[in-house]
Design a protein around this motif. Sequence first.
Motif, PDB file in Angstrom:
ATOM      1  N   PHE A 193      -1.702   0.995  -7.821  1.00  0.00           N
ATOM      2  CA  PHE A 193      -0.543   1.606  -8.472  1.00  0.00           C
ATOM      3  C   PHE A 193       0.392   2.219  -7.434  1.00  0.00           C
ATOM      4  O   PHE A 193       1.608   2.008  -7.471  1.00  0.00           O
ATOM      5  CB  PHE A 193      -1.021   2.673  -9.462  1.00  0.00           C
ATOM      6  N   ARG A 194      -0.168   2.979  -6.491  1.00  0.00           N
ATOM      7  CA  ARG A 194       0.666   3.601  -5.467  1.00  0.00           C
ATOM      8  C   ARG A 194       1.370   2.549  -4.608  1.00  0.00           C
ATOM      9  O   ARG A 194       2.555   2.685  -4.275  1.00  0.00           O
ATOM     10  CB  ARG A 194      -0.180   4.535  -4.588  1.00  0.00           C
ATOM     11  N   LYS A 195       0.647   1.492  -4.252  1.00  0.00           N
ATOM     12  CA  LYS A 195       1.232   0.440  -3.419  1.00  0.00           C
ATOM     13  C   LYS A 195       2.363  -0.275  -4.145  1.00  0.00           C
ATOM     14  O   LYS A 195       3.447  -0.487  -3.582  1.00  0.00           O
ATOM     15  CB  LYS A 195       0.144  -0.561  -3.015  1.00  0.00           C
ATOM     16  N   VAL A 196       2.131  -0.610  -5.414  1.00  0.00           N
ATOM     17  CA  VAL A 196       3.131  -1.330  -6.202  1.00  0.00           C
ATOM     18  C   VAL A 196       4.378  -0.480  -6.406  1.00  0.00           C
ATOM     19  O   VAL A 196       5.510  -0.943  -6.253  1.00  0.00           O
ATOM     20  CB  VAL A 196       2.534  -1.763  -7.559  1.00  0.00           C
ATOM     21  N   LEU A 197       4.168   0.786  -6.743  1.00  0.00           N
ATOM     22  CA  LEU A 197       5.308   1.643  -7.041  1.00  0.00           C
ATOM     23  C   LEU A 197       6.180   1.854  -5.809  1.00  0.00           C
ATOM     24  O   LEU A 197       7.414   1.855  -5.902  1.00  0.00           O
ATOM     25  CB  LEU A 197       4.831   2.989  -7.582  1.00  0.00           C
ATOM     26  N   ALA A 198       5.550   2.031  -4.667  1.00  0.00           N
ATOM     27  CA  ALA A 198       6.317   2.210  -3.435  1.00  0.00           C
ATOM     28  C   ALA A 198       7.165   0.980  -3.132  1.00  0.00           C
ATOM     29  O   ALA A 198       8.271   1.090  -2.589  1.00  0.00           O
ATOM     30  CB  ALA A 198       5.372   2.505  -2.273  1.00  0.00           C
ATOM     31  N   SER A 199       6.684  -0.197  -3.511  1.00  0.00           N
ATOM     32  CA  SER A 199       7.390  -1.434  -3.176  1.00  0.00           C
ATOM     33  C   SER A 199       8.603  -1.693  -4.057  1.00  0.00           C
ATOM     34  O   SER A 199       9.482  -2.469  -3.693  1.00  0.00           O
ATOM     35  CB  SER A 199       6.432  -2.629  -3.274  1.00  0.00           C
ATOM     36  N   VAL A 200       8.674  -1.050  -5.236  1.00  0.00           N
ATOM     37  CA  VAL A 200       9.780  -1.349  -6.162  1.00  0.00           C
ATOM     38  C   VAL A 200      10.916  -0.329  -6.056  1.00  0.00           C
ATOM     39  O   VAL A 200      11.935  -0.469  -6.722  1.00  0.00           O
ATOM     40  CB  VAL A 200       9.288  -1.389  -7.626  1.00  0.00           C
TER      41      VAL A 200
END
Length: 277
Positions: A166-173
């Motif tokens: 979740f943290r990785k995905v959110l940072a990428s968007v």
Amino acid sequence: MISIKNLNFSYTKSKPIFADLNLELEAGHIYGLLGKNGAGKSTLLKNMVGLIYPTNGHITVIGEESRRRNPSLLKEVCFIPEDLHLPHISVNQFLKSTAPFYPNFDEAYFQSLFEEFAIPENQNLGNMSYGQKKKFLISFGLATNTKVVVMDEPTNGLDIPSKAQFRKVLASVMNEDRVIVISTHQVRDLDNLIDSVIILDQHKIVLNESIQRISDRLHFKKVTALSDDVLYAEKSIGAYHVISSNPDFEDSKIDLELLFNAATAENENITKHFRTV
């Protein structure tokens, strides 16, 4: 991007939740809205997206009154609630019925997130576990590509690997045209993700600062003995975790949980360091 001015709200006349609350949220930021259960986080988020209305005051999102829920605004707002109620339909049926409301929905990106979170592809949405439903809605919400993303306790129900994803995905968007607001009482889940912290306590905002400014004004460390510059301390085995003033702008890793506890217990000691420019 989100402007809250003189917000007054109550569910009953005898017990106001917010009184003259003001808050400005700008594009290009991920805000962490932190607070204990019952602090008013969900109520504030629902006011932001127009699901409930202020008794007095105004909330504008991208220049429009959120309470009006105009289609021109709703297509740019994604709200992921804590309480999930998904229909007993397939993923494809959900996409066909819901995605058209979001003109910038990216189905290819949704499929990539679907795979990232390892969500069962052919399962009925209504039969999914709470954690699977949460991952599905996070995937759908981010794939809408809306300018405003509001999440209420998004990490509830996620296991440790899923929280990391979740943290990785959110940072990428994240981009300069988007604002993301995440509420949680699980403070550590937002470590290394948010760039601004808003702390609610007793239905009031007791701290609203950027991570950079917090790092500049406060120093987080572990010590064996307390000194005069300590603003807040928590005892652990053989040592203390402390927050101290930071006149020399020393680098330290912000401990969000310690900051949260300090701001809600020793508020004056913390907030006085942010009153001057």
